[in-house]
Structures are given as C-alpha cells and as structure tokens.
Design an enzyme around this catalytic site. Structure first.
Site, short mmCIF file in Angstrom:
data_model
loop_
_atom_site.label_atom_id
_atom_site.label_comp_id
_atom_site.label_asym_id
_atom_site.label_seq_id
_atom_site.Cartn_x
_atom_site.Cartn_y
_atom_site.Cartn_z
CB CYS A 26 -3.06 11.73 7.49
SG CYS A 26 -4.60 11.40 6.76
N GLY B 194 1.00 -1.16 -0.04
CA GLY B 194 0.06 -0.18 0.12
C GLY B 194 0.86 1.38 -0.13
CG HIS C 22 -4.00 15.49 4.12
ND1 HIS C 22 -4.26 15.07 2.80
CD2 HIS C 22 -4.39 14.90 4.96
CE1 HIS C 22 -4.65 13.87 3.18
NE2 HIS C 22 -4.80 13.85 4.46
#
Lengths: 329, 329
Positions: free
Chosen positions: B122, B11, B236
């Site tokens: 996150c 992943g 982000h």
C-alpha cells in the site's frame, strides 16, 4: 530562597512548570490574566492563589518564566529583564542575536549571564537532545526531520478537543470543523503546525531549522523538515535522517554515546517491540531514542532513528527548569 | 462476461474489491475459508454467497484475485496461474524476477501477458502515483520517506480495535496490551509495521525500497524509509523528501504535471488550509498531493511534499482492479 513568577500559570506549559517546582527550594508566584486572578490553582499537593500579572509584581521575583503568547512576551520581555532573569517560552526572542537560546545539556556552557533567555520550540528541544551528542562525535552535515506532533502543542483545550472527538467519532463527515486545530484531528493527521511562510514551509518547520542551527552553533547547517500534527496527547515523535561528515563505525557505539548523554534514554531492542513511542515517553524526563540504523542512502555516513519526548516536559517546562538551574545564585 | 474469484472476500481488501466490482460487467465469485463458507456477504446492493476456496473453483474463473496471506499465496499462486490470471495482493511474488509488479498508471505499459501478477504494498502504490510522473520529468536521484500509516493495513479487526480503544481511552497505563498491533495504537504512534530485518529496517520499510525500484525500473535507486503506524483508520499519509538529477524550474510546473497525472489530485493551497489529509483522502480514488515546496537542502534539485491516499483503494483493491483492466479479453 529564590522567588520565581510563573506567568501564564493556567496553561498546559505553566501547569507543568508548577508541577516541576513542587517540593523545590523556589518560592513560587502564580500569575495570569485578570480573568483568572483571585482563583485558586491546585497542583499536586499545593494550592496556589493566582495573582494578576503586573510588571511590579514580577520585579519582586528573581526569575520570571513567561509561558504566554509571543506578542505578550514581545511587549513585556525586555522590560521585565531589567529587574529579573526572564525565561521566555515563546518564539518572540529566539532568533535575536543578543538573546541566548538554551538547551542546557547541549549549549548551556555558552550561557554568559544574559538576563533574557529564550526557551526553544518543543520539536527543536526534543531533537537537540539527540542531535547534540551526535554532532559532537560525527559532525552533522544534514538532517531531514518528519515530526509526529501531539495535541498538547496547541494547548490544554486542544487536548480536550481531541479526546472528545475521538470518543464521539463516527465519520469524517461530522468532524470537519475544529476549534483548536485547522481541521478535526481525531483519526486524522494534519500537515500544518503554525502558519505558512512564503517558502511553503510552516513557521513550525522553520523554527526547527533556525533553532537547530542556533543551538548547535552551525548557522549554515542543512536541514529540511515536515511538521505534522497527529492524534496523540502530549508526546511528540520525530523520524530523523541524519548525514554526518565523519563515518559512523558502529551502531553499538552510537547507542553507548546516546545512553551516556544527559536527558536521553536509548529504547532500542526492536525485536522485543521496544522503541520510542508517545505512549511510553509521556511524563518521562528523558527523550527516548531508538530504531537506530544506518541510513540506506548515506550508508556509514548516515543514521536514521526515531525519537519521542514529552512535549510539555522536555519540549517546554523541563528545559526552562534546567535553564533556571544555570542562573547565578 | 469475465468471471472473477475474490479469494479472501471477508477481509478489508476483499470487501473493498467487491465494492469496486459492484455494477461492473464482471461475474463475481466470493471465496473464503471453510469457516466462512455458506454465509452471505452484503456489499452495497448485492448479496454474495461465500463459497469455500478450491483450486477447481478458481479454475472456472478468468481472473483470481488473492487477498490472503503470503504463505497461502505462495502455496497456491503458481498453480492457480496455470488456468487463470492471478493477481496476488500479498508480498509473496513481488520480488520474483518473472512476476511483474504493476501500478498500471506508472508501469502498466510494461505488462507482457504474464498469468501471475503481483499487486504492490500500500505505501509503495500510493507513493508511486506521485513518484512516477516526477521521475519521468526530473529523474529521481534519492527519496527519503516517512509514513503515517492507518490501522486498515492491519485488517478490519485492527480498525475496530483502534476505534474501541480511542472511545474508552483514559490513560496509557490501561492500554498497553493490544491484539492487532504490537502496542496500543490509540493516542499513540508505533514505529513498527511488519517484522524487523537484520539491517534494522522493518519489512514494510524494505518493501517500499524494493518495490519503488522495481516499478520505476531503477534497481539502484537510493531510498530510505521510516514506516510508522498512526491512529487513523484507512488512509495512509507520507512525507517525501526527493532529490532529482534535473533541476526543478518552478513549483507551478510540478503542480501542473501532477494534476495531469492519472490517479493524482493536487490539494495544495495551504493558505486556506487545503493540503492532503487522511480525513479528505479516505474513500477517494486519487492520491492527494500537496505541501509542494523546494527541499531546503537540495534547493532546486529537490522537492518536499506530503501525500495521502486510501490504503484499501489506491493502496490495494483499486490498483488490482486497474491491473484487471490491463488483461487481454
């Protein structure tokens, strides 16, 4: 038949206004700079001959819609208003005491016949559609607003730049220069819209503060904003954290209130993936509102919600169109 | 030499952890599901043979890093922790009282030797890098956070979906179905990350609330959040509106404080177009912070700022890597 001049007809807002004027009872005169004059502009089923801008040409029109730069508006606005109603889409006159700043469903009733009228900033106009009815009901005490603003606010070429860069994107390294934004916007967000003021806020952020206060008629309303450009094409979105003087008894009541407001569409069944998004609000006349919930800090005195509205329609041309409908015959 | 198992190595987070482990003194064992077992995984200059996950295989490792689903973690986490230190990247154990939730530069000193350790969400990890030092100095009273979250949070295939749709985008009409998001994300923003809770907030939004409280050790801290997915790839961004008990005397002092904080980079000369952006924070170990200004509502008791950090690094693998460095020899 009323005659309207659209000055700056080749820009994104001008074109959107021409689309709105299609099949209406207005006679439309398209005006632009000398460079575009003589060309033909196709909008829907109509073809317009572009005339060069002139004060005299405007004087033959009942209404002049200015979708040009602030400096152009500042130079000609007052003069044009001696013979015609002038609706100015720039920020040139928005903060002048003698010039009404109108969002018709919210403060149209305060219009008193002035010849020069200011059209609000896109982020302000979109937010006000929702803030107006909520303020009437619960009395707004403060608003914290974070925006997700589309490329269209920077004009048609900026939209093209974003499309092109998104198509050809490989890595940020290739993409740092940009013509129509401060930086490449593809796969990026830019926390700058317009230039910076001395207090560290951008002019875009302060416009929202000033315009919300003026339109709501609350000169001391507590507002703080962060304006961010995101890689979307023509619909803005905004996250609103609102505090009210009066308690909000139920969210269903809030949804009813907003569903009954002009120019607002409640899109708020999150369990089925239904909430406001640029993808769904684009080309829509109403501002979408959803994700309506109690703010976790303010509890029953606060609401968080998410809104999205077409920047060129509700955020610009459609608001101007609704101002025209307020003008005396 | 310490031996570490990376479970879920194929992943996005697992791969990022393998990159961080390149050229370190750790011996690395790559584990994944039966389906990937036997394949080879190239990371940097190394090639790893993927082993099938097994409790016994993990038991031969000093440290097990779980970058798998919450349900998988829930099933195996406690058992694996009987023989190894387990760092779990899922939310399965984050809110359990007996499991420490660590952001090493902020609360690493509170680690007391527990074998099972939770790695934060996150958005939480990225915000905490900045909130920690500010809370120490000015005592945080409330935080309103709007996020601009990248596709990587939904995994590697989600990043590919966004790239592909951005390349082929013509109109929203073609693009409503999506495999890895609730809706098409290209040229759109989606105000939903994770599923919805009864209070109208998404689980992602509540994770930030719960995790900020736990890591800062302030169980009643007032926080409200809006989590929004935007079409960026792996960094982000977040708009923070912070209220403090103690007054903030100067913005320069805030910048100094943050510049001295571990894992934080002050990027804050807006006049030259320098502020945090996904474009510049991607692949960076530090969280960028900028647009630092007094909140217009809270005045000297409040700050607004914008932050951006790599979701896979600071928001996941790098934080886990720093947790490993806290473990006893």
């Amino acid at each position: 038949m009323k005659k309207i001049a659209v000055v700056g007809c080749t820009g994104a807002v001008g074109m959107t206004m021409l689309e709105l004027l299609e099949n209406t009872a207005y006679e439309v005169v398209c005006m632009a700079s000398q460079r575009s004059a003589g060309k033909r502009l196709k909008v829907g089923d109509s073809e317009h001959l572009i005339e060069p801008f002139s004060v005299e040409g405007c004087a033959t029109c009942d209404i002049v819609f200015l979708c040009v730069s602030g400096s152009f508006a500042l130079e000609y606005g007052e003069r044009l208003a001696q013979s015609s109603y002038v609706i100015d889409n720039s920020s040139a006159f928005r903060y002048a005491d003698h010039v009404p700043l109108l969002v018709p469903p919210i403060n149209g009733q305060r219009y008193a016949g002035e010849k020069l009228i200011a059209n609000p900033n896109c982020s302000s106009a979109i937010a006000l559609m929702v803030l107006g009815p909520l303020h009437d009901e619960y009395q707004l005490e403060s608003a914290i607003i974070s925006t997700y603003q589309a490329a269209s606010g920077a004009g048609q070429p900026a939209m093209e730049e974003l499309r092109e860069r998104a198509r050809s994107f490989t890595d940020y390294g290739d993409n740092d220069s940009a013509e129509h934004f401060a930086h490449n916007l593809a796969f990026n967000v830019i926390p700058q819209v317009d230039s910076f003021e001395d207090n560290g806020y951008t002019r875009e952020e302060m416009k929202v503060v000033w315009e919300l206060r003026k339109v709501l008629g609350e000169p001391d309303l507590a507002i703080s904003t962060t304006a961010v450009r995101v890689p979307t094409l023509r619909s803005h979105a905004e996250a609103l954290s609102l505090r009210f003087t009066k308690p909000v008894q139920s969210l269903d009541r809030v949804r009813q209130l907003l569903a009954a407001a002009a120019g607002v569409e409640v899109v708020d069944t999150p369990a089925t993936g239904s909430y406001p998004m640029p993808m769904t609000s684009t080309y829509k006349h109403a501002v979408e509102v959803g994700r309506i919930r109690y703010n976790l800090i303010y509890k029953e005195h606060g609401l968080d919600m998410f809104i999205s509205g077409d920047q060129l329609l509700r955020g610009a041309a459609l608001n101007a169109f609704e101002i025209m409908q307020l003008l005396p015959d």
